[in-house]
Design an enzyme around this catalytic site. Structure first.
Site, PDB file in Angstrom:
ATOM      1  N   VAL A 184       0.858  -1.181   0.000  1.00 55.53           N
ATOM      2  CA  VAL A 184       0.000   0.000   0.000  1.00 55.53           C
ATOM      3  C   VAL A 184       0.895   1.233   0.000  1.00 55.53           C
ATOM      4  O   VAL A 184       1.604   1.499   0.975  1.00 55.53           O
ATOM      5  CB  VAL A 184      -0.938   0.012   1.213  1.00 55.53           C
ATOM      6  CG1 VAL A 184      -1.829   1.245   1.193  1.00 55.53           C
ATOM      7  CG2 VAL A 184      -1.791  -1.255   1.239  1.00 55.53           C
ATOM      8  N   ASP A 185       0.873   1.966  -1.091  1.00 53.35           N
ATOM      9  CA  ASP A 185       1.765   3.117  -1.276  1.00 53.35           C
ATOM     10  C   ASP A 185       0.925   4.392  -1.341  1.00 53.35           C
ATOM     11  O   ASP A 185       0.203   4.627  -2.309  1.00 53.35           O
ATOM     12  CB  ASP A 185       2.582   2.945  -2.556  1.00 53.35           C
ATOM     13  CG  ASP A 185       3.591   4.063  -2.753  1.00 53.35           C
ATOM     14  OD1 ASP A 185       3.739   4.896  -1.833  1.00 53.35           O
ATOM     15  OD2 ASP A 185       4.223   4.111  -3.820  1.00 53.35           O
ATOM     16  N   THR A 186       1.045   5.212  -0.289  1.00 50.65           N
ATOM     17  CA  THR A 186       0.289   6.458  -0.268  1.00 50.65           C
ATOM     18  C   THR A 186       0.767   7.441  -1.333  1.00 50.65           C
ATOM     19  O   THR A 186       0.067   8.391  -1.666  1.00 50.65           O
ATOM     20  CB  THR A 186       0.390   7.124   1.112  1.00 50.65           C
ATOM     21  OG1 THR A 186       1.779   7.322   1.434  1.00 50.65           O
ATOM     22  CG2 THR A 186      -0.229   6.242   2.184  1.00 50.65           C
ATOM     23  N   GLY A 187       1.970   7.209  -1.862  1.00 51.53           N
ATOM     24  CA  GLY A 187       2.479   8.079  -2.914  1.00 51.53           C
ATOM     25  C   GLY A 187       1.953   7.722  -4.290  1.00 51.53           C
ATOM     26  O   GLY A 187       2.176   8.460  -5.263  1.00 51.53           O
ATOM     27  N   ASN A 188       1.270   6.597  -4.407  1.00 51.53           N
ATOM     28  CA  ASN A 188       0.704   6.183  -5.694  1.00 51.53           C
ATOM     29  C   ASN A 188      -0.613   6.911  -5.909  1.00 51.53           C
ATOM     30  O   ASN A 188      -1.636   6.568  -5.313  1.00 51.53           O
ATOM     31  CB  ASN A 188       0.499   4.666  -5.709  1.00 51.53           C
ATOM     32  CG  ASN A 188      -0.158   4.194  -7.007  1.00 51.53           C
ATOM     33  OD1 ASN A 188      -0.194   4.909  -8.007  1.00 51.53           O
ATOM     34  ND2 ASN A 188      -0.687   2.980  -6.991  1.00 51.53           N
TER      35      ASN A 188
END
Length: 307
Positions: A184-188
């Site tokens: 889970v990448d909040t920067g995506n």
């Protein structure tokens, strides 16, 4: 034998300061330079007292522990008992790691058993080992030990941080279910610009049995636009599910990513299950991580609300 007190004091001041600063780094604290300098001076003065036989009572275990407690208290203060005990544990851990590195490097660089025996003395039936090394050698070994410790600790924390953001991903297309581990990448923040559909990036190699070999090659070479222009040359059962998503890569201009429209994507994380039907699965030609810890980058909106 001549002993230069000022040199010994300065050496211990630098060593103790390095140990305290490393302890602050391990504990994620911002240490005051004056407090660290004062605590280092206390440790250096204590070592200098070793030169006076009349003060031998100061080198008992109880006094040594008391001095270390005083140094940690001066350097970092006393917020609570639990916080103080954690600082003490980190300080001793850093000391043991640095001391072990110095001893290990010392014996690693020894040539032959003759040098080893010259450091060993037999006194009253017991064996005493002496470490004979110069200040430059001591400082170099100390720095190497702390660097190795810091590197290992950093890598461990990075792995633990990644582990907390991992989830099990199941991508369903027709009768096929493709499973993998996703991060889970909040920067995506990749969306399809026309439909505002979030895009989850997955390694294209997971679909090697479904995608034609020439397609995989084009994806790896980032020539997706040519691939779409030549559709129809090779049969593909999911041709009506293909999408072309524009994106901007790091230090690059606008590019295109080939994506699939799945029936749904199921994400299991920390006991929760998220089922998303409004999602595209983008295909990446490389490996998302060198150690294959995960094969997908999950858009953060996919683990917020079921769609």
């Amino acid at each position: 034998m001549a002993v230069y007190v000022d040199v010994m004091f300065l050496r211990e001041l630098l060593v103790d300061g390095s140990l305290l600063l490393t302890t602050a780094w391990v504990r994620h604290m911002r240490a005051s330079s004056w407090r660290v300098l004062s605590a280092s001076a206390i440790g250096a003065c204590y070592v200098v007292m070793m030169l006076y036989p009349q003060l031998s009572v100061l080198f008992t275990l109880l006094v040594k522990v008391s001095v270390s407690l005083l140094m940690v208290w001066v350097a970092f203060g006393f917020v609570s008992l639990q916080h103080f005990l954690r600082n003490i544990a980190a300080f001793y851990t850093v000391n043991f790691v640095a001391a072990g590195a110095i001893i290990g490097i010392h014996y690693l660089l020894m040539q032959g058993s003759g040098e080893v025996w010259r450091t060993v003395n037999f006194i009253k039936g017991g064996m005493q080992v002496e470490l004979k090394m110069g200040f430059i050698y001591l400082l170099a070994a100390f720095c190497i030990g702390l660097y190795i410790y810091r590197t290992v600790l950093t890598q461990r924390r990075e792995r633990e941080l990644v582990q907390t953001h991992l989830a099990e991903v199941t991508i369903c297309i027709d009768e096929l279910e493709q499973r993998c581990i996703g991060l889970v990448d909040t920067g995506n923040q990749l969306y399809d610009p026309l439909t505002r559909t979030p895009v989850m990036v997955v390694e294209a190699s997971l679909w090697s049995e479904q995608l034609p070999p020439s397609w995989l090659q084009c994806i790896r070479e980032e020539q997706v636009d040519r691939l779409v222009a030549g559709l129809g040359g090779e049969p593909f059962e999911w041709q009506d599910r293909l999408r072309l998503v524009p994106y901007r890569g790091v230090n690059r201009g606008s590019q295109f990513m080939l994506a699939l429209k799945p029936d749904f994507v199921r994400i299991e994380r920390e006991g929760q299950v998220f089922v998303n039907r409004k999602v595209f699965v983008g295909l990446d030609g490389g490996k998302l991580t060198a150690d294959s810890a995960y094969q997908a980058i999950i858009h953060p909106t996919l683990v917020q609300n079921n769609q």
